[in-house]
Design a protein around this motif. Structure first.
Motif, short mmCIF file in Angstrom:
data_model
loop_
_atom_site.label_atom_id
_atom_site.label_comp_id
_atom_site.label_asym_id
_atom_site.label_seq_id
_atom_site.Cartn_x
_atom_site.Cartn_y
_atom_site.Cartn_z
N ALA A 1 0.83 -1.21 0.00
CA ALA A 1 0.00 0.00 0.00
C ALA A 1 0.86 1.26 0.00
N SER A 2 1.97 1.22 0.73
CA SER A 2 2.87 2.37 0.76
C SER A 2 3.53 2.59 -0.59
N ARG A 3 3.93 1.50 -1.22
CA ARG A 3 4.57 1.60 -2.53
C ARG A 3 3.59 2.16 -3.56
N ARG A 4 2.35 1.68 -3.51
CA ARG A 4 1.34 2.20 -4.45
C ARG A 4 1.09 3.68 -4.21
N ALA A 5 1.04 4.07 -2.94
CA ALA A 5 0.76 5.47 -2.62
C ALA A 5 1.89 6.37 -3.12
N LEU A 6 3.13 5.94 -2.89
CA LEU A 6 4.27 6.75 -3.32
C LEU A 6 4.31 6.86 -4.83
N ARG A 7 4.07 5.75 -5.51
CA ARG A 7 4.11 5.76 -6.98
C ARG A 7 2.97 6.61 -7.55
N ALA A 8 1.78 6.48 -6.97
CA ALA A 8 0.65 7.28 -7.46
C ALA A 8 0.92 8.76 -7.26
N TYR A 9 1.45 9.13 -6.08
CA TYR A 9 1.78 10.52 -5.82
C TYR A 9 2.82 11.03 -6.81
N GLY A 10 3.86 10.23 -7.03
CA GLY A 10 4.91 10.66 -7.94
C GLY A 10 4.43 10.80 -9.37
N MET A 11 3.65 9.80 -9.83
CA MET A 11 3.22 9.80 -11.23
C MET A 11 2.17 10.87 -11.50
N TRP A 12 1.14 10.90 -10.64
CA TRP A 12 -0.04 11.72 -10.95
C TRP A 12 0.02 13.13 -10.38
N HIS A 13 0.95 13.37 -9.47
CA HIS A 13 1.07 14.73 -8.94
C HIS A 13 2.37 15.38 -9.44
N GLU A 14 3.51 14.77 -9.12
CA GLU A 14 4.77 15.41 -9.46
C GLU A 14 5.06 15.34 -10.96
N LEU A 15 5.06 14.14 -11.55
CA LEU A 15 5.38 14.03 -12.97
C LEU A 15 4.33 14.71 -13.83
N ALA A 16 3.07 14.47 -13.53
CA ALA A 16 2.01 15.09 -14.33
C ALA A 16 2.09 16.61 -14.25
N GLY A 17 2.46 17.14 -13.08
CA GLY A 17 2.59 18.58 -12.94
C GLY A 17 3.71 19.15 -13.79
N LEU A 18 4.85 18.46 -13.79
CA LEU A 18 5.97 18.92 -14.61
C LEU A 18 5.62 18.90 -16.10
N ARG A 19 5.00 17.81 -16.53
CA ARG A 19 4.67 17.69 -17.96
C ARG A 19 3.58 18.67 -18.38
N ARG A 20 2.71 18.99 -17.47
CA ARG A 20 1.66 19.95 -17.79
C ARG A 20 2.22 21.37 -17.89
N ARG A 21 3.15 21.71 -17.02
CA ARG A 21 3.69 23.07 -17.01
C ARG A 21 4.74 23.28 -18.09
N TRP A 22 5.49 22.21 -18.43
CA TRP A 22 6.54 22.34 -19.45
C TRP A 22 6.39 21.23 -20.49
N PRO A 23 5.32 21.28 -21.28
CA PRO A 23 5.06 20.20 -22.24
C PRO A 23 6.12 20.08 -23.33
N ALA A 24 6.90 21.13 -23.56
CA ALA A 24 7.91 21.09 -24.62
C ALA A 24 9.19 20.37 -24.18
N GLY A 25 9.22 19.88 -22.94
CA GLY A 25 10.40 19.16 -22.48
C GLY A 25 11.54 20.04 -22.04
#
Length: 204
Positions: free
Chosen positions: A110-134
């Motif tokens: 459960a902890s691993r799923r929570a960390l991965r979900a937070y990283g993927m859907w909050h941190e990574l998604a936020g970076l890609r949304r703000r800087w879509p050009a890479g």
């Protein structure tokens, strides 16, 4: 060149087209002695051989799972330069690697799923949304990694005490934040940790 060709030759007895550009780059950039030393001693040569023979897929996924040593970074950059691997945002890649690294310190599924979900859907998604050009700023990626580290520390703290994530309230979290805050990373990252309000009862 016989040793290099032997390394790059696949099970069918030929060098895959994806590696022709890399072969040309090695031939152009290395003196024979330095190339032999690289083939004999570099961990990158071992990985290249596994890629060329199809033991592992030629993509970014497998190198991402390995220790990010200079030899691996050098080989990856060569593969990108010759077109064998696609370009990608290195700072987003660093955050992706941080998610896997911090997930590895957790033991409860459960902890691993929570960390991965937070990283993927909050941190990574936020970076890609703000800087879509890479063109992600290094500071933004560093801040994301700081928050991931704090989140992993909190989850490990809860694991050690057998506290389920859904049993954490703001009072408990504030107590954790107040204890040795200076050891948990930048204040901004620590203060960003909040328990969202729980939904009230459904209306009749």
């Amino acid at each position: 060149m016989q040793q290099l060709d032997g390394l790059l030759t696949g099970p069918d007895g030929t060098i895959a087209p994806a590696f022709n550009g890399l072969r040309d780059a090695f031939v152009a950039a290395h003196q024979p002695r330095s190339l032999i030393v690289w083939l004999d001693r570099s961990p990158g040569a071992i990985l290249l051989g596994r890629l060329a023979t199809g033991q592992i897929d030629l993509d970014h996924t497998t190198p991402d799972r390995l220790e990010q040593a200079p030899a691996l970074h050098h080989l990856r950059q060569l593969l990108i330069a010759v077109g064998a691997l696609p370009e990608r945002d290195p700072y987003v890649a660093a955050v992706e690697h941080a998610i896997r690294r911090h997930e590895a310190i957790l033991t409860a599924p459960a902890s691993r799923r929570a960390l991965r979900a937070y990283g993927m859907w909050h941190e990574l998604a936020g970076l890609r949304r703000r800087w879509p050009a890479g063109d992600t700023p290094p500071a933004a990626a560093t801040a994301a990694q700081d928050r991931l580290r704090v989140a992993a520390q909190l989850l490990r703290y809860l694991e050690d005490r057998d506290i389920p994530l859904d049993g954490v309230d703001q009072i408990m979290l504030d107590a954790w934040l107040g204890a040795a805050t200076s050891t948990r990373g930048p204040r901004a990252a620590v203060r960003a940790v909040r328990v969202p309000p729980r939904p009230g009862p459904a209306p009749p």
